[in-house]
Design a protein around this motif. Structure first.
Motif, short mmCIF file in Angstrom:
data_model
loop_
_atom_site.label_atom_id
_atom_site.label_comp_id
_atom_site.label_asym_id
_atom_site.label_seq_id
_atom_site.Cartn_x
_atom_site.Cartn_y
_atom_site.Cartn_z
N GLU A 140 0.82 -1.21 0.00
CA GLU A 140 0.00 0.00 0.00
C GLU A 140 0.85 1.26 0.00
OE1 GLU A 140 -2.68 -0.41 3.28
OE2 GLU A 140 -3.52 -2.27 2.49
N GLU A 141 2.15 1.11 0.15
CA GLU A 141 3.07 2.24 0.19
C GLU A 141 3.89 2.36 -1.08
OE1 GLU A 141 3.89 4.01 3.27
OE2 GLU A 141 2.04 3.14 4.03
N ARG A 142 3.71 1.42 -2.02
CA ARG A 142 4.51 1.45 -3.24
C ARG A 142 3.58 1.65 -4.42
NH1 ARG A 142 7.18 1.10 0.53
NH2 ARG A 142 8.97 -0.18 1.03
N THR A 143 4.17 2.10 -5.51
CA THR A 143 3.34 2.22 -6.70
C THR A 143 3.09 0.84 -7.28
OG1 THR A 143 5.17 2.40 -8.21
CG2 THR A 143 4.43 4.44 -7.20
N THR A 155 5.89 9.81 -14.99
CA THR A 155 6.13 11.14 -14.45
C THR A 155 7.49 11.20 -13.76
OG1 THR A 155 4.96 10.42 -12.52
CG2 THR A 155 3.75 11.71 -14.11
N ALA A 205 5.04 4.92 -12.30
CA ALA A 205 3.85 5.23 -11.53
C ALA A 205 2.74 5.69 -12.46
CB ALA A 205 4.16 6.33 -10.52
N ARG A 246 -1.92 6.15 -12.36
CA ARG A 246 -3.10 6.06 -11.51
C ARG A 246 -4.18 5.25 -12.22
NH1 ARG A 246 -2.70 10.50 -7.70
NH2 ARG A 246 -1.20 11.99 -8.49
N GLY A 261 -5.48 6.37 -6.46
CA GLY A 261 -4.15 6.84 -6.12
C GLY A 261 -3.08 6.08 -6.89
N PRO A 262 -1.83 6.44 -6.72
CA PRO A 262 -0.75 5.78 -7.45
C PRO A 262 -0.38 4.43 -6.86
CG PRO A 262 0.12 7.55 -6.13
CD PRO A 262 -1.35 7.62 -5.95
N SER A 263 -0.90 4.07 -5.69
CA SER A 263 -0.59 2.75 -5.12
C SER A 263 -1.89 2.07 -4.75
CB SER A 263 0.30 2.93 -3.88
OG SER A 263 -0.39 3.63 -2.90
N LEU A 293 0.38 6.20 -0.36
CA LEU A 293 0.87 7.16 -1.34
C LEU A 293 -0.29 8.00 -1.86
CD1 LEU A 293 3.46 5.25 -3.47
CD2 LEU A 293 3.84 6.87 -1.64
N GLU A 294 -0.08 9.28 -1.83
CA GLU A 294 -1.08 10.20 -2.37
C GLU A 294 -0.60 10.75 -3.70
OE1 GLU A 294 -3.93 13.36 -2.76
OE2 GLU A 294 -3.94 11.33 -1.94
N ARG A 295 0.67 10.89 -3.80
CA ARG A 295 1.27 11.45 -5.01
C ARG A 295 2.33 10.50 -5.50
NH1 ARG A 295 5.92 12.97 -2.81
NH2 ARG A 295 5.84 13.00 -0.54
N PHE A 296 2.81 10.79 -6.72
CA PHE A 296 3.87 9.95 -7.26
C PHE A 296 5.17 10.24 -6.54
CE2 PHE A 296 1.70 9.87 -11.64
CZ PHE A 296 0.84 8.91 -11.18
N PRO A 297 6.01 9.23 -6.39
CA PRO A 297 7.32 9.49 -5.78
C PRO A 297 8.11 10.46 -6.65
CG PRO A 297 6.91 7.15 -6.01
CD PRO A 297 5.84 7.84 -6.75
N GLU A 322 7.44 13.50 -7.15
CA GLU A 322 6.57 14.59 -7.59
C GLU A 322 6.55 15.66 -6.51
OE1 GLU A 322 2.23 14.28 -9.66
OE2 GLU A 322 2.44 13.65 -7.60
#
Lengths: 380, 173, 170, 105, 415
Positions: free
Chosen positions: A53-56, A293, A305, A307, A333-335, B156-160, B162
């Motif tokens: 849940e913490e990784r893309t 990105t 990454a 979404r 989200g991204p992950s 994660l809310e945003r891309f790493p 970013e």
């Protein structure tokens, strides 16, 4: 003559030669007979579901190598299929075939180990394992040529595979396919009618089909109980719908059936591989997913990454151990919002208690060997 | 090819048998009320038109407002797959009925969900922690487990890489 | 028996046998007691060899160490909650007195009697002669012994048979 | 001390018999009693063999034959005694001979 | 020169003769002479045993490696030859751990007791014409009796460790050893009936005189003895008491360092003892149809011994393990009746031979042929009677199908 004796608790594991990792089986014995069995696991729990849940989404692919480390390709495949389902991505034809080939090679490698270690659990002193390693090494060589790694492969990408195979790969694979039938014939000769293996595994750890279905077991265990169910056939993914193969089923549901099914599946995998190598189309191996990105300007083959849309998907494949499913919930989200692994090793352990009670210690080891767990996948 | 039964279809057929049992029907899944869960699941298993004898997967999800338990069902007879959910709104002590009486294979998976989410499965004969040890504080897969400073939650809310606010956790908005 | 080797061997074996036997009675742990008993049996086997009874010596090792000691160990292991202590009961003093009395009497008799000592040397080969005797002069007792063993086996099996055990093999 | 005679062996036999007698009378544990009986058998056997070796006789090997029968009986006795011990343990949860004081149970 | 011309030159090759000559030349009193001779012989046997064990640790590892597609030890010294020595040093330098709740005295005693029977057996084994430490009249019985000491030793090791695997293994070991001791006795009984003596030298000279090996005349007892020997030395498929995949290391789970080394070495020595017994009783000992005139007898003997021991290495590299109940059933239901019938048949044959007074050239081939045929018939017939090759003892292949969801279960037979 039975002599009543005291219940006697034996811990098999966490460090034990036949638990295939750090897994603990607490057996309560009456003499040599098991009257209670309790599984204690979690010694290898790495909280992958939380970490994911913490990784893309792309960063999560290496985790899938490390669940079932004996079958990293199928772990990769199940995860990318789940994400592709979530995002509705069409994968190019060549990538589909590459995925199929890799998954089948991985199945041969994994089943080889399972058969060898099963024989080891029956008491053969390393010899079958060592012979199986010989084939497995060749397959790992092929993996190394294709993706540079041997065990934790990280080969699949969302939308395809990480890279195309090199030119020398196909001749090498054809060479291996010529070699393997001889080896398999040898193993069938040595193991299938081996008196002691038959004596040790027939009639041991019987699961009826009703029990097998009720206990949610899958893969060779389900088929060993006589249920002809294989996700490759029932719900074809990758290029399995273009390949011809048969499902191996057992008729007695005992340890011997699970073992002969794995032997038979080696042959089927080989048959599939021959077809797949012949039918392999040319073309791209990856569906581009827009730009990353991370490094604007460059176009990496798999963006680090992205979404996916809000939603959820359950992608499943037939891994060597059974139905390997990835349940992914996205909140945009991204992950992943939730990342769940339906691991066959873990769920196949559910009826262990049922199978073990009433048998002896030696039988329990054989039963555990026939379930073929990988503790990395049990604990995740 | 497996037919994936949409949640809306499933919700309709459940509704026909058990009025008021269905809470929601989405394309991917159908949500059943927790009071009716066992009878719905038993019916889905035994009804020859559905015959979902095989519980493929059972897991929990922390949706922040509520907990849900997801059942992926499989019918060998019809080669059909369906997804059922049940929700529990209680944040502190979520609890749903256990599916073990319907599918014995739920045993270990419910233990896992209990261990990581703290969802109590009422009626499970052996509901203990499975991966973590007894006495482990908290339930790690809950979104509020180990809250970050400022009530932010991991994720994660945003891309790493970013640019953006530092560590704006999900679930806060 | 004036041979130096035999005399030395006798004294060593005698000390071993009697010492081990005394320790059997003295040690507190039953398992230790059985292990010392094995030593004592081995000492007796050695004494048999000094008496040129080689067949009996080997049989002593085979039966007493290989079978009876094992049965004693089984009896201890199969009764785990019964305690492993080798302690004496209320009969300690009377038993001691009686044992000393009996042993003393026997020793006294041994020294007091004038035995008809023969002048012949030790036996050359006993196994063949024993075999001949068993099948010739003692044929009937030999057969009775086999019946005894059979009935002992059957009796033992019947005794420990669990109540309500089903007929035939499991 | 420079020669070994019949009396020496008889003394060892008597000592073994005495220890065995003491153990079989005094020990509380059933296995202890059994050990005593085995020691007594050994003392007797030793006596037989030494008579057989030293004493004037027309048939000197008779002592050996007797010992063989004694060993046979001892083996049978040990087997039955093991069964008895297990049975006692099963019925009374103890093999302490002091506590086995009911004539009938 | 004089010795060579006198035709006794090959006597020198029999190591016992020159040594005896040497001691005789010293002119010491009889007692000293005897003690000296015994000491030299015992020391020689011990040195040979230790050297053989060290060599065979390397040989076994290389051979099994060969069977398993790998190289085996190949780093320490040329071709890994120094590996056993490195292992020995490693074991010596390891801390000698005694677990807290172990019975300390017995825990330390067990590795020593285990050594006794394995070494003492060699006292009666004839390595050559005059190379036998104790020429016992009841040698055969002695072999069995001494091997029986192994049983309490193994039990003491398992029990005193206060470890559940070890205790379970010890109980298994006792049950196994007692059952297979019976098979051993019956197998040797057949041989003794035939030869009419329990002296091991008598066995060798009988086989020399009749120009045949007992293995050709009594095939079934040989097989039974080798199998029972595998039980005694814990070799697969009978290595239940140290079943690696079930009970970690069985009765020596708690033993480390040099104490484990003792068990390891004792196991090899017991293996040599079994091989020596088989060689002496059934393979003609130190004779090889006249070749012992030219090659020292002990070299022939050791060659045969190592060949028999190779069987155990081979089986270890090949066979899986039986379960304890199967092993016991094999002993009591299969081997015991067979061996009893076999002993009876041999007794009848011996009597018939004596009564008819047939010449050996007729009698021996006839008896051998009868026994071989009978062995095959008995083994196959009794196996059929016990249901071998049918029901649960039959292997099969998986059923193949293309239909999904169908159930192929035909009802399981439960063992």
């Amino acid at each position: 003559m039975t002599i009543k004796s005291e219940p006697f608790v034996v811990n098999v594991g966490p460090q034990h030669p036949s638990t295939h990792g750090v897994f603990r089986l607490r057996l309560t014995l009456d003499g040599e007979k098991i009257i209670d069995a309790d599984m204690i696991m979690g010694y290898l729990h790495r909280s992958m579901e939380k970490l994911a849940e913490e990784r893309t989404y792309t960063q999560n692919i290496p985790f899938t190598d490390r669940t079932d480390y004996l079958a990293a390709m199928t772990g990769n495949l199940a995860y990318v299929i789940a994400v592709e389902k979530l995002m509705n991505i069409e994968v190019p034809e060549r990538a589909q075939f590459l995925r199929t080939i890799m998954a089948e090679l991985q199945r041969i490698a994994s089943h080889s180990m399972a058969i060898g270690i099963f024989a080891n659990d029956c008491g053969a002193w390393q010899t079958p394992v060592m012979h199986m390693f010989r084939d497995r090494e060749k397959i790992l060589d092929l993996f190394e040529m294709a993706c540079g790694a041997r065990l934790t492969l990280n080969y699949m990408r969302i939308g395809g595979v990480s890279r195309d195979i090199p030119d020398e790969w196909m001749p090498q694979a054809h060479k291996l396919l010529k070699e393997l039938p001889k080896r398999f014939a040898e193993y069938e000769d040595l193991l299938l009618s081996n008196e002691i293996i038959i004596a040790r595994s027939r009639g041991v750890g019987v699961l009826t089909p009703e029990q097998a279905i009720a206990y949610s077991v899958s893969g060779p265990m389900l088929r060993g109980s006589g249920v002809a169910w294989d996700i490759r056939k029932a719900d074809p993914y990758a290029a399995y719908d273009k390949l011809d193969f048969e499902i191996a089923v057992g008729t007695n549901g005992d340890c011997y059936d699970r073992f002969v099914i794995r032997l038979a599946e080696l042959r089927q995998s080989l048959y599939m591989l021959e077809q797949a190598l012949d039918m392999m189309p040319s073309g791209p191996v990856h569906q581009r997913l827009g730009t990353s990105t991370v490094q604007p300007g460059t176009q990496p083959i798999a963006p680090l990454a992205f979404r996916p849309p809000v939603g959820e998907a359950y992608g499943r494949i037939e891994s060597p151990r059974g139905e390997l499913g990835y349940y992914i919930v996205s909140d945009g989200g991204p992950s992943p919002f939730r990342f769940h692994i339906r691991s066959p090793s873990f769920i196949n352990l559910t009826p262990l208690k049922l199978m073990a009670i009433g048998s002896t210690v030696a039988d329990a080891i054989v039963i555990l060997g026939s379930v073929d767990i990988v503790v990395g996948e049990v604990d995740r | 090819m497996t037919t994936y039964v949409t949640g809306i279809q499933l919700a309709h057929s459940i509704d026909g048998q058990f009025p008021d049992a269905v809470e929601d029907g989405q394309p991917e899944f159908a949500v059943v009320k927790s009071d009716n869960l066992i009878e719905v699941l038993t019916w889905l298993r035994d009804d020859p038109d559905h015959a979902y004898q095989f519980l493929s997967s059972l897991t929990g999800v922390d949706r922040i407002q509520w907990f849900e338990v997801v059942y992926h069902l499989e019918s060998f007879k019809h080669n059909r797959a369906a997804t059922i959910k049940v929700r529990s709104d209680d944040r502190e002590n979520p609890s749903v009925p256990s599916a073990v009486p319907v599918w014995l294979g739920a045993q270990l998976q419910e233990r896992e969900a209990y261990d990581l989410f703290g969802i109590r499965f009422e009626g499970n004969p052996d509901l203990r922690r499975i991966f973590l040890w007894d006495g482990f504080a908290g339930f790690p897969l809950r979104k509020d487990y180990l809250n970050l400073p400022g009530g932010k939650r991991p994720g994660l809310e945003r891309f790493p890489g970013e640019p953006g606010d530092d560590l704006s956790g999900r679930g806060t908005k | 028996m004036e041979d130096t080797g035999t005399v030395v061997a006798f004294w060593i074996l005698a000390a071993l046998t009697v010492g081990a036997a005394l320790s059997v009675a003295a040690v507190r742990n039953l398992i230790h007691s059985v292990v010392l008993l094995i030593v004592s049996f081995a000492g007796v086997a050695g004494l048999y060899i000094t008496l040129s009874a080689d067949f009996i010596a080997v049989v002593q090792i085979l039966i007493y160490i290989g079978a009876i000691a094992i049965l004693l160990i089984f009896a201890i292991v199969l009764t785990p909650r019964a305690g492993r202590l080798n302690q004496e009961g209320f009969m300690l003093l009377p038993a001691l007195a009686l044992a000393v009395l009996v042993a003393g009497t026997m020793i006294f008799v041994a020294f007091d009697t004038s035995w008809a000592i023969s002048e012949r040397d030790g036996f050359e080969e006993t196994a063949t002669a024993i075999g001949d005797l068993l099948l010739d002069k003692y044929a009937l007792p030999f057969e009775i012994a086999s019946v005894l063993l059979l009935s002992a086996i059957i009796g033992a099996i019947l005794l420990v048979r669990p109540e309500g055990a089903e007929e035939g093999p499991e | 001390m420079d020669s070994v005679d019949l009396e020496h062996f008889l003394v060892i036999g008597a000592i073994l018999f005495g220890i065995g007698l003491y153990m079989s009378l005094a020990k509380r544990n059933f296995v202890g009693v059994l050990i005593g009986i085995e020691l007594m058998f050994n003392g007797v056997n030793l006596t037989f063999i030494s008579f057989s070796r030293f004493v004037e006789s027309a048939e000197p090997l008779n002592g050996h034959i007797f010992v063989i029968f004694v060993i046979t009986v001892a083996a049978a006795e040990a087997a039955v005694a093991l069964a008895l011990a297990v049975l006692l343990y099963r019925l009374r949860d103890t093999i302490n001979v002091d506590q086995i004081d009911l004539l009938k149970w | 020169m004089a010795i060579i011309l006198s035709g006794e030159w090959y006597d020198l090759r029999d190591l016992a003769n020159p040594i005896r000559e040497l001691i005789d030349a010293l002119g010491a009193p009889d007692a000293v002479d005897y003690v000296l001779w015994s000491l030299i012989a015992a020391l020689a046997i011990l040195i040979w045993l230790v050297v053989s064990v060290i060599a065979f640790i390397w040989i076994e590892r290389r051979l099994v490696a060969l069977m398993q597609n790998r190289k085996g030890p190949n780093r320490v010294g040329p071709a890994g030859l120094l590996q056993p020595i490195a292992d020995a040093i490693k074991l010596l330098l390891k801390e000698a751990i005694t677990t807290r709740d172990a019975d300390r005295i017995l825990f330390w005693l067990a590795p020593i007791i285990v050594f006794i029977p394995t070494i003492v057996v060699f006292a009666v084994v004839p390595f050559g014409e005059s190379m036998v430490l104790a020429d016992l009249n009841v040698g055969v019985l002695f072999l069995i009796a001494v091997a029986g000491i192994m049983t309490p030793a193994v039990f003491i090791a398992g029990w005193s460790s206060n470890n559940k695997y070890a205790l379970l293994a010890a109980m298994r070991a006792i049950a196994m050893l007692i059952s297979y001791e019976l098979i051993q006795v019956l197998a040797l009984l057949a041989a003794v009936l035939f030869i009419g003596s329990m002296n091991l030298q008598a066995f060798v000279s009988w086989q020399d005189e009749y120009n045949t090996w007992l293995i050709f005349i009594l095939p079934l007892p040989v097989v039974a003895y080798v199998i029972a020997g595998a039980v005694e030395i814990n070799r697969s498929p009978m290595d239940l008491s140290e079943a690696e995949s079930e009970l970690a290391a069985g009765y020596h789970t708690e033993y480390g360092g040099i104490k484990f080394g003792f068990f390891y070495q004792a196991e090899y020595m017991a293996g040599f003892a079994i091989a020596a017994t088989v060689t002496t009783l059934f393979l003609g000992g130190w004779t090889l149809w006249g070749l012992e005139e030219w090659i020292p007898g002990w070299i022939i003997f050791l060659g045969k011994l190592y060949a028999v021991f190779f069987l155990y290495i081979w089986s270890r590299g090949t066979l899986p393990r039986l379960r304890i109940d199967q092993l016991m059933a094999f002993a009591w239901k299969f081997m015991l009746p067979l061996m009893l019938v076999n002993a009876l048949v041999i007794a009848v044959e011996v009597v018939v031979w004596e009564e008819t007074g047939a010449s050996r050239n007729v009698a021996l081939p006839a008896i051998g042929a009868v026994n071989a045929t009978l062995a095959v018939i008995l083994v196959i017939g009794w196996a059929r009677v016990l249901g071998h090759g049918s029901g649960l003892q039959r292997g099969y292949r998986a059923t193949l199908t293309r239909e999904i969801g169908k159930i192929y279960y035909t009802g399981a037979e439960v063992s």
